[in-house]
Design a protein around this motif. Sequence first.
Motif, PDB file in Angstrom:
ATOM      1  N   LEU A 276       0.862  -1.184   0.000  1.00 41.48           N
ATOM      2  CA  LEU A 276       0.000   0.000   0.000  1.00 41.48           C
ATOM      3  C   LEU A 276       0.899   1.235   0.000  1.00 41.48           C
ATOM      4  CD1 LEU A 276      -2.705   1.473   0.307  1.00 41.48           C
ATOM      5  CD2 LEU A 276      -2.650   0.962   2.747  1.00 41.48           C
TER       6      LEU A 276
ATOM      7  N   ALA B 198      -4.601  11.555  -2.113  1.00 46.31           N
ATOM      8  CA  ALA B 198      -5.930  11.751  -2.708  1.00 46.31           C
ATOM      9  C   ALA B 198      -5.930  13.020  -3.554  1.00 46.31           C
ATOM     10  CB  ALA B 198      -6.968  11.881  -1.592  1.00 46.31           C
TER      11      ALA B 198
ATOM     12  N   ASP C 187      -9.086   8.161   9.076  1.00 45.20           N
ATOM     13  CA  ASP C 187      -8.562   7.844   7.739  1.00 45.20           C
ATOM     14  C   ASP C 187      -7.522   6.738   7.941  1.00 45.20           C
ATOM     15  OD1 ASP C 187      -7.929   7.813   5.065  1.00 45.20           O
ATOM     16  OD2 ASP C 187      -6.628   9.581   5.140  1.00 45.20           O
TER      17      ASP C 187
ATOM     18  N   GLY D  43      -4.557   4.762   6.975  1.00 44.21           N
ATOM     19  CA  GLY D  43      -3.415   5.013   6.089  1.00 44.21           C
ATOM     20  C   GLY D  43      -3.514   6.457   5.632  1.00 44.21           C
TER      21      GLY D  43
ATOM     22  N   GLU E  93      -1.074   5.990  10.331  1.00 45.73           N
ATOM     23  CA  GLU E  93      -0.141   5.935   9.202  1.00 45.73           C
ATOM     24  C   GLU E  93       1.145   5.256   9.678  1.00 45.73           C
ATOM     25  OE1 GLU E  93       0.096   6.888   5.749  1.00 45.73           O
ATOM     26  OE2 GLU E  93       2.032   5.962   6.149  1.00 45.73           O
TER      27      GLU E  93
ATOM     28  N   SER F 158       1.008   4.060  13.282  1.00 40.23           N
ATOM     29  CA  SER F 158       0.481   2.731  13.619  1.00 40.23           C
ATOM     30  C   SER F 158       0.253   1.906  12.374  1.00 40.23           C
ATOM     31  CB  SER F 158      -0.875   2.850  14.318  1.00 40.23           C
ATOM     32  OG  SER F 158      -0.753   3.439  15.560  1.00 40.23           O
ATOM     33  N   ASP F 159       0.313   0.606  12.572  1.00 37.52           N
ATOM     34  CA  ASP F 159      -0.024  -0.332  11.511  1.00 37.52           C
ATOM     35  C   ASP F 159      -1.545  -0.514  11.521  1.00 37.52           C
ATOM     36  OD1 ASP F 159      -0.510  -2.531   9.919  1.00 37.52           O
ATOM     37  OD2 ASP F 159       1.238  -3.648  10.628  1.00 37.52           O
ATOM     38  N   LEU F 160      -2.170  -0.260  10.389  1.00 34.68           N
ATOM     39  CA  LEU F 160      -3.638  -0.295  10.325  1.00 34.68           C
ATOM     40  C   LEU F 160      -4.218  -1.641  10.753  1.00 34.68           C
ATOM     41  CD1 LEU F 160      -5.044  -1.818   7.538  1.00 34.68           C
ATOM     42  CD2 LEU F 160      -3.633  -0.090   6.473  1.00 34.68           C
TER      43      LEU F 160
HETATM   44  C1  LIG Z   1      -2.973   5.325  -1.022  1.00 34.20           C
HETATM   45  S1  LIG Z   1      -2.197   6.194   0.334  1.00 34.20           S
HETATM   46  C2  LIG Z   1      -3.577   7.176   0.906  1.00 34.20           C
HETATM   47  C3  LIG Z   1      -3.151   8.406   1.671  1.00 34.20           C
HETATM   48  C4  LIG Z   1      -4.287   9.261   2.214  1.00 34.20           C
HETATM   49  N1  LIG Z   1      -5.296   8.474   2.899  1.00 34.20           N
HETATM   50  C5  LIG Z   1      -4.946  10.061   1.125  1.00 34.20           C
HETATM   51  O1  LIG Z   1      -6.066   9.705   0.758  1.00 34.20           O
HETATM   52  O2  LIG Z   1      -4.344  11.018   0.628  1.00 34.20           O
HETATM   53  C6  LIG Z   1      -2.064   4.874   1.553  1.00 34.20           C
HETATM   54  C7  LIG Z   1      -1.261   5.221   2.786  1.00 34.20           C
HETATM   55  O3  LIG Z   1      -1.278   4.119   3.668  1.00 34.20           O
HETATM   56  C8  LIG Z   1      -0.007   3.998   4.296  1.00 34.20           C
HETATM   57  N2  LIG Z   1       0.172   2.608   4.749  1.00 34.20           N
HETATM   58  C9  LIG Z   1       0.643   1.542   4.048  1.00 34.20           C
HETATM   59  N3  LIG Z   1       0.618   0.430   4.792  1.00 34.20           N
HETATM   60  C10 LIG Z   1       0.119   0.792   6.010  1.00 34.20           C
HETATM   61  C11 LIG Z   1      -0.139   0.097   7.212  1.00 34.20           C
HETATM   62  N4  LIG Z   1       0.090  -1.225   7.311  1.00 34.20           N
HETATM   63  N5  LIG Z   1      -0.634   0.789   8.266  1.00 34.20           N
HETATM   64  C12 LIG Z   1      -0.871   2.121   8.180  1.00 34.20           C
HETATM   65  N6  LIG Z   1      -0.648   2.837   7.060  1.00 34.20           N
HETATM   66  C13 LIG Z   1      -0.170   2.193   5.985  1.00 34.20           C
HETATM   67  C14 LIG Z   1       0.979   4.416   3.228  1.00 34.20           C
HETATM   68  O4  LIG Z   1       2.192   4.849   3.796  1.00 34.20           O
HETATM   69  C15 LIG Z   1       0.198   5.535   2.535  1.00 34.20           C
HETATM   70  O5  LIG Z   1       0.520   6.773   3.070  1.00 34.20           O
END
Ligand SMILES: C[S@@+](CC[C@H](N)C(=O)[O-])C[C@H]1O[C@@H](n2cnc3c(N)ncnc32)[C@H](O)[C@@H]1O
Length: 218
Positions: free
Chosen positions: A67, A72, A93, A95, A116, A143-145
């Motif tokens: 990911l 956005a 939100d 990530g 994030e 944090s890890d989602l």
């Molecule tokens: C597609 S981006 C979306 C960013 C934001 N939500 C936006 O809409 O602008 C996905 C985000 O999720 C984060 N991410 C990836 N793996 C993750 C995890 N396991 N836990 C938390 N965040 C994560 C990435 O670093 C990235 O910033």
Amino acid sequence: MEGGGGTPPEILEESQAGCSLPTGLGANGLKKSSWGFFLTGIVGGTLVAVYAVATPFLTPALRKICLPFVPATTKQIANVVKMLHCRRGSLVDIGSGDGRVVIAAAKEGFTAVGYELNPWLVWYSRYRAWREGVQDSAKFYISDLWKVTFSQYTNVVVFGVPQMMPQLEEKLELELKDDARVIACRFPFPRWTPDHVTGEGVDTVWAYDLSTLRGRRP
Ligand SMILES: C[S@@+](CC[C@H](N)C(=O)[O-])C[C@H]1O[C@@H](n2cnc3c(N)ncnc32)[C@H](O)[C@@H]1O
């Protein structure tokens, strides 16, 4: 015999004392070597800094579900805000990237939180929230989602990737309360039927009400 061959007296003294400087460490040599140390320090420091900044952006590619950080679009955020019309309460939100969705929601009056994995993005999001004057209602956590429980949130936004949606769908269905709304950006959930859809192409946004999914009135 005077004036004959042999070593001049000053050179003889130095070498006899056994402490003559190697030619490379004369005044000039010392200058050169301190420049060498300085340059090595600069190059080394720069490499460490680049590594420290780049690693959190590159490691998502090595995870089972990749990911990456893709922010956005302005239209996408406008579509999310549209789906939040007449809603209130807390928002998350999943990530949160550079914090743009959380900040937009905070400006709409929500108590908004972003989780994030990338610490640089979290620190930058906090700075942005402070700069936009919403630091009290927009919070960010490293944090890890997959390790966060989302049960306390009534509005959930996610801009994920198709590979993660089935697993996230299950997690949210187990955790969220009946009054929750989930908003998916760019990629829909595979099993759920949306209550509302808005936008088109990459800016499409789907809204799912847990009450509808469970066949219950809120
Ligand atoms: C597609 S981006 C979306 C960013 C934001 N939500 C936006 O809409 O602008 C996905 C985000 O999720 C984060 N991410 C990836 N793996 C993750 C995890 N396991 N836990 C938390 N965040 C994560 C990435 O670093 C990235 O910033």
